[in-house]
Write a protein that holds these residues in place. Structure first.
Motif, PDB file in Angstrom:
ATOM      1  N   ASP A 251       0.821  -1.213   0.000  1.00  0.00           N
ATOM      2  CA  ASP A 251       0.000   0.000   0.000  1.00  0.00           C
ATOM      3  C   ASP A 251       0.854   1.262   0.000  1.00  0.00           C
ATOM      4  OD1 ASP A 251      -2.377  -1.411  -0.037  1.00  0.00           O
ATOM      5  OD2 ASP A 251      -2.533  -1.491   2.152  1.00  0.00           O
ATOM      6  N   THR A 252       2.122   1.160   0.377  1.00  0.00           N
ATOM      7  CA  THR A 252       2.997   2.336   0.382  1.00  0.00           C
ATOM      8  C   THR A 252       3.573   2.633  -1.002  1.00  0.00           C
ATOM      9  OG1 THR A 252       4.993   1.053   0.923  1.00  0.00           O
ATOM     10  CG2 THR A 252       3.643   1.835   2.767  1.00  0.00           C
ATOM     11  N   LEU A 253       3.428   1.702  -1.946  1.00  0.00           N
ATOM     12  CA  LEU A 253       3.967   1.916  -3.288  1.00  0.00           C
ATOM     13  C   LEU A 253       3.064   2.863  -4.076  1.00  0.00           C
ATOM     14  CD1 LEU A 253       4.961  -1.749  -4.260  1.00  0.00           C
ATOM     15  CD2 LEU A 253       6.458   0.070  -3.404  1.00  0.00           C
ATOM     16  N   PRO A 254       3.638   3.634  -5.004  1.00  0.00           N
ATOM     17  CA  PRO A 254       2.810   4.512  -5.843  1.00  0.00           C
ATOM     18  C   PRO A 254       1.833   3.696  -6.681  1.00  0.00           C
ATOM     19  CG  PRO A 254       5.137   5.093  -6.009  1.00  0.00           C
ATOM     20  CD  PRO A 254       5.076   3.794  -5.272  1.00  0.00           C
ATOM     21  N   ARG A 255       0.621   4.198  -6.792  1.00  0.00           N
ATOM     22  CA  ARG A 255      -0.405   3.518  -7.585  1.00  0.00           C
ATOM     23  C   ARG A 255      -0.130   3.708  -9.069  1.00  0.00           C
ATOM     24  NH1 ARG A 255      -3.624  -0.141  -4.844  1.00  0.00           N
ATOM     25  NH2 ARG A 255      -4.065   0.651  -2.741  1.00  0.00           N
ATOM     26  N   GLY A 256      -0.673   2.808  -9.860  1.00  0.00           N
ATOM     27  CA  GLY A 256      -0.568   2.929 -11.304  1.00  0.00           C
ATOM     28  C   GLY A 256       0.521   2.047 -11.871  1.00  0.00           C
ATOM     29  N   GLY A 257       0.249   1.472 -13.053  1.00  0.00           N
ATOM     30  CA  GLY A 257       1.227   0.645 -13.734  1.00  0.00           C
ATOM     31  C   GLY A 257       1.222  -0.778 -13.218  1.00  0.00           C
ATOM     32  N   PRO A 258       1.565  -1.729 -14.090  1.00  0.00           N
ATOM     33  CA  PRO A 258       1.600  -3.133 -13.668  1.00  0.00           C
ATOM     34  C   PRO A 258       2.758  -3.389 -12.706  1.00  0.00           C
ATOM     35  CG  PRO A 258       2.487  -2.896 -15.883  1.00  0.00           C
ATOM     36  CD  PRO A 258       1.949  -1.552 -15.501  1.00  0.00           C
ATOM     37  N   LYS A 259       2.527  -4.294 -11.756  1.00  0.00           N
ATOM     38  CA  LYS A 259       3.552  -4.645 -10.772  1.00  0.00           C
ATOM     39  C   LYS A 259       3.506  -6.149 -10.526  1.00  0.00           C
ATOM     40  CE  LYS A 259       3.420  -0.253  -8.202  1.00  0.00           C
ATOM     41  NZ  LYS A 259       2.396   0.391  -9.063  1.00  0.00           N
ATOM     42  N   THR A 260       4.664  -6.703 -10.166  1.00  0.00           N
ATOM     43  CA  THR A 260       4.742  -8.102  -9.780  1.00  0.00           C
ATOM     44  C   THR A 260       5.362  -8.191  -8.395  1.00  0.00           C
ATOM     45  OG1 THR A 260       6.956  -8.457 -10.726  1.00  0.00           O
ATOM     46  CG2 THR A 260       5.060  -8.795 -12.188  1.00  0.00           C
ATOM     47  N   LEU A 261       5.037  -9.272  -7.684  1.00  0.00           N
ATOM     48  CA  LEU A 261       5.564  -9.476  -6.337  1.00  0.00           C
ATOM     49  C   LEU A 261       5.988 -10.925  -6.181  1.00  0.00           C
ATOM     50  CD1 LEU A 261       5.970  -8.193  -3.480  1.00  0.00           C
ATOM     51  CD2 LEU A 261       3.758  -9.218  -2.884  1.00  0.00           C
ATOM     52  N   GLY A 262       7.292 -11.149  -6.029  1.00  0.00           N
ATOM     53  CA  GLY A 262       7.811 -12.483  -5.792  1.00  0.00           C
ATOM     54  C   GLY A 262       7.803 -12.802  -4.309  1.00  0.00           C
ATOM     55  N   ALA A 263       7.458 -14.053  -3.958  1.00  0.00           N
ATOM     56  CA  ALA A 263       7.399 -14.469  -2.559  1.00  0.00           C
ATOM     57  C   ALA A 263       7.538 -15.979  -2.479  1.00  0.00           C
ATOM     58  CB  ALA A 263       6.087 -14.024  -1.905  1.00  0.00           C
ATOM     59  N   ASP A 264       7.828 -16.489  -1.278  1.00  0.00           N
ATOM     60  CA  ASP A 264       8.003 -17.926  -1.098  1.00  0.00           C
ATOM     61  C   ASP A 264       6.667 -18.609  -0.814  1.00  0.00           C
ATOM     62  OD1 ASP A 264       7.397 -17.460   1.588  1.00  0.00           O
ATOM     63  OD2 ASP A 264       9.490 -17.364   2.190  1.00  0.00           O
ATOM     64  N   LYS A 265       6.722 -19.893  -0.473  1.00  0.00           N
ATOM     65  CA  LYS A 265       5.504 -20.692  -0.296  1.00  0.00           C
ATOM     66  C   LYS A 265       4.661 -20.238   0.885  1.00  0.00           C
ATOM     67  CE  LYS A 265       7.370 -24.948  -2.314  1.00  0.00           C
ATOM     68  NZ  LYS A 265       7.694 -26.384  -2.064  1.00  0.00           N
ATOM     69  N   GLY A 266       5.283 -19.567   1.840  1.00  0.00           N
ATOM     70  CA  GLY A 266       4.519 -19.116   2.993  1.00  0.00           C
ATOM     71  C   GLY A 266       3.449 -18.097   2.654  1.00  0.00           C
ATOM     72  N   TYR A 267       3.546 -17.476   1.482  1.00  0.00           N
ATOM     73  CA  TYR A 267       2.573 -16.465   1.052  1.00  0.00           C
ATOM     74  C   TYR A 267       1.527 -17.045   0.109  1.00  0.00           C
ATOM     75  CZ  TYR A 267       5.938 -13.126   2.926  1.00  0.00           C
ATOM     76  OH  TYR A 267       6.787 -12.423   3.748  1.00  0.00           O
ATOM     77  N   ASP A 268       1.593 -18.345  -0.147  1.00  0.00           N
ATOM     78  CA  ASP A 268       0.642 -18.977  -1.059  1.00  0.00           C
ATOM     79  C   ASP A 268      -0.663 -19.270  -0.316  1.00  0.00           C
ATOM     80  OD1 ASP A 268      -0.591 -20.215  -3.149  1.00  0.00           O
ATOM     81  OD2 ASP A 268       0.622 -22.040  -3.104  1.00  0.00           O
ATOM     82  N   MET A 269      -1.391 -18.205  -0.035  1.00  0.00           N
ATOM     83  CA  MET A 269      -2.699 -18.289   0.620  1.00  0.00           C
ATOM     84  C   MET A 269      -3.686 -17.486  -0.218  1.00  0.00           C
ATOM     85  SD  MET A 269      -2.026 -20.136   3.305  1.00  0.00           S
ATOM     86  CE  MET A 269      -3.387 -19.883   4.434  1.00  0.00           C
TER      87      MET A 269
END
Length: 370
Positions: A251-269
């Protein structure tokens, strides 16, 4: 002819601290970045301190001293003040002349608390990120997130019932101050127990095969271009902290434009994946096929090359965690209370960013930086 072992000091000596620091010393590049960032905090410092009265420790020198403590793994403020007295490199970096008096450790700690009250470390972190953006080092599209455990400065023996109904365990046949303790058959949880040493710490274990410890969770959001931390926060240790903190940092990132977020298995919810997509962020989360109900990520995401790139880049966060735990002493914090631990974590991640930026801008090999 054998030389004399005696030492004869000159009556008068003319020397500058600048002469004692090699021109190619890595701290020079770091100091330039730090001074540029501190110059951007001039207005903030004016609002924190009164216009009249007794002069305090200069906030610029205070922050440089705090960075020295992180960069050179100085364990305590008392030890830091002792080393500043005789270490000319430290004096040069901080901005103290050879004959300047060094502060008492209690004075240093008191002034550091003022920075905590006014969120100066957070502003310093933001200013460093502004410098990185100015030098075109930040990605605005591709990010990674991860968390790590920070062991609290409290022992299991301080973890007692909140209502005081459980008498202190004196142990069996133990003596002295550090009595033995026996918790066999006594359930202990965060709902019923609390540490008397650090009430903000929580009993938590990372996995089923690991022991539970009193800890906090540190979370980092990293951009993938240069591997710089763009957001860092400490939360209470629990099973939901990593995902909740990740969404809050997004939520602190500037809005607009496509974004991706890499994460490990603990975030696969499913709730986390849905939260990312609601924010316009494509979740490149590692698939946890062993999870009950299956993975929340399917072939529509994993088939793309960008997914594989994100899964490779996200592992660079471990470089910040590894540096912070071996150099910055965040493996086990020496501070108590979530605000102080959060300040220490943010300062450590800021120092890690500055070291990485100096390396990138100067083209110095990785092993040459402190």
């Amino acid at each position: 002819m054998r030389g004399s072992d005696g030492m004869q000091e000159a009556l008068f000596t003319v020397a500058k601290l600048e002469d004692f620091v090699p021109g190619d010393h890595p701290l020079r590049a770091i100091r330039n970045l730090v001074n540029e960032a501190l110059a951007g905090l001039h207005g903030l410092f004016n609002s924190v301190y009164a216009d009249s009265g007794r002069a305090s420790v200069a906030p610029e020198k205070l922050l440089r001293a705090m960075l020295i403590q992180v960069l050179f793994s100085v364990r305590s403020e008392r030890q830091l003040m002792e080393q500043i007295r005789y270490n000319l490199l430290y004096r040069w970096f901080i901005g103290l002349a050879i004959d300047d008096a060094v502060w008492d450790h209690s004075v240093f700690s008191k002034n550091r608390d003022r920075l905590l009250e006014h969120a100066v470390v957070e502003q310093f972190f933001t200013e460093v990120m502004r410098l990185a953006d100015k030098r075109k080092l930040l990605s605005k599209e591709h990010f990674s997130v991860d968390g790590t455990l920070i062991q609290a400065w409290a022992s299991h023996k301080s973890f007692v019932t909140k209502d005081g109904s459980e008498p202190p365990d004196k142990g069996a046949g133990s003596g002295g101050r550090n009595n033995l303790a026996d918790w066999k058959g006594k359930p202990r949880s965060n709902d019923t127990h609390r540490s008397t040493t650090d009430p903000d710490a929580r009993l938590f274990r990372k996995g089923k095969s690991q022991a539970a410890i009193l800890a906090y969770q540190g979370h980092v959001l990293m951009e993938n271009r240069s591997g710089l931390v763009v957001s860092a926060v400490v939360t209470h240790a629990d099973g939901y902290g990593e995902r909740a903190a990740a969404l809050a940092m997004l939520d602190t990132l500037p809005r607009g434009g496509p974004k991706t977020l890499g994460a490990d298995k603990g975030y696969d919810m499913r709730d986390f994946v849905a939260g990312c997509r609601q924010r316009g962020v494509t979740p490149h989360v590692a698939s946890n096929l062993a999870h009950q109900g299956g993975s929340a990520i399917d072939g529509r995401t994993t088939r793309h090359e960008s997914y594989r790139v994100s899964q490779t880049m996200r592992k660079r966060i471990e470089e910040h965690f590894g540096w912070g735990k071996t150099i910055g002493h965040i493996r086990q914090t020496v501070y108590r209370g979530i605000r102080r631990v959060d300040q220490h974590f943010k300062l450590t991640m800021t120092a890690s960013n500055i070291v990485r930026m100096a390396r990138i801008l100067c083209g110095v090999p990785p092993g040459a930086m402190p």
